[in-house]
Write an enzyme that holds these catalytic residues in place. Sequence first.
Site, PDB file in Angstrom:
ATOM      1  N   LEU A 180       0.758  -1.077   0.046  1.00 10.53           N
ATOM      2  CA  LEU A 180      -0.023   0.050  -0.062  1.00 10.53           C
ATOM      3  C   LEU A 180       0.964   1.134  -0.023  1.00 10.53           C
ATOM      4  CD1 LEU A 180      -2.810  -0.940   2.741  1.00 10.53           C
ATOM      5  CD2 LEU A 180      -2.802  -0.995   0.105  1.00 10.53           C
ATOM      6  N   ASP A 181       0.442   2.154  -0.843  1.00  7.85           N
ATOM      7  CA  ASP A 181       1.124   3.370  -0.886  1.00  7.85           C
ATOM      8  C   ASP A 181       1.408   4.081   0.684  1.00  7.85           C
ATOM      9  OD1 ASP A 181       1.566   3.140  -3.482  1.00  7.85           O
ATOM     10  OD2 ASP A 181      -0.020   4.349  -4.132  1.00  7.85           O
ATOM     11  N   MET A 182       2.239   5.030   0.665  1.00 10.89           N
ATOM     12  CA  MET A 182       2.494   5.563   2.081  1.00 10.89           C
ATOM     13  C   MET A 182       1.239   6.352   2.428  1.00 10.89           C
ATOM     14  SD  MET A 182       5.666   8.307   2.937  1.00 10.89           S
ATOM     15  CE  MET A 182       5.895   8.876   4.645  1.00 10.89           C
TER      16      MET A 182
END
Length: 319
Positions: A180-182
Site C-alpha cells: 500500500l502506498d505511503m
Amino acid sequence: MKPPSRPSRKPAVKPASVRPPRRAEKPAPDKPRAERPVAAKGAAPKKPAPQKPAFRKAPPRAARASGAAEPRPEGGREEHRIAKLLARAGIASRREIERMIAEGRIAVNGEVLTTPATLLTSLAGVTVDGAPVGETEQTRLFLFHKPSGCLTAERDFSGRKTIYDFLPKDLPRLMPVGRLDMTTEGLLMLTNDGGLKRTLELPSTGIERTYRARAFGSVSQAQLESLIEGVEIDGMRYGRIDANLERSTGHNKWIELTLTEGKNREVRRVLEHLGLSVSRLIRTRYGPFDLADSAPGALVEIRKGDLDRFLAALKKLKK
C-alpha cells in the site's frame, strides 16, 4: 471248478528317484554363510545414518520450457529452488534471498552458494549468516490496519516510519502481501509463509480487493460503470473494475472500487484518468477478510480454523 482268482490291485509305488528331495538332503554349500547378528531382546533396530542433502543447479529455462520430465531425486521428494524454500520458511522474500546469495551469506553443508538456481528437497544443512535454518513454522496470517503516513517496507534509510514500527516485537518475521502506498491506509495482509504471500499476490488467483476513495471532481455513475470493461492509460492496460458512486457532497465524492489485479497505484491512476483528484484511499477488503471497525495500527491474527478453510479454498482455485 473254482473260478480263477483275480490279481490284487495294489497301488503302484513311485520310485524313490521321483520323490522331491528333503531339505536336509541338500548338499552343504562350499562356504558357510555369514551368521546375522542377533539384536538384543527389546532393542530397537539401528537406523541408517542421515545423509547430507544433495543439491544441484536447476536446468536452464529452455530445458524447463521444453516440457521434458525432470528425474526425481532418490527418495521421491520433490525439489524446489532454495529461494522458494527459504521464503516459505519466512527467512526473507525471494528477491531478498537472491541478494543474500549474491553476498555469500547462505551455505549448504558449509559450502557457500553462488547461484539462486540451486535445487533442494529440504532445508537440512542450510545456514544463513552461519546460523542453521530452523524447520518451517506453521503458516500464520494476520490482518493489519495500516495507518496513513508509513511505508510498506522493512526499513527506510531516510528514517521514515514503516509498518514494522507498529508491530509487536515478539512476532515471527512477517511479510506483507502486496503493498500500500505511503498515504494509502486500510487492510494489509501479513504472513510468515512466502509461498502463501506469492499466491495471494498473483492476479491469476482472482482474489478481489475493495477500496473506498474520497475524490474531488465531477464524475457520473455511467463513467464509473464503463470501468467494468477495463481501461488503458498511457499504454498500461488495467483489467475489470467494479466501481460505484456511494455518495456525493458537492464536488466531494466517496467511490467504492473492487478489482483483482492491484497494479501499482492502479486506483489513483484510474480515477485521475476520469478527472478526479484522490484525497484519501482506504482498502477495506482483501478476499474474504475485511477491515471491520479495527483502529489504525491494530493487528489481528486469523484463527486456525478460518485459515485452514481459506487455504483449502485457495487450492481449489489453483486447480
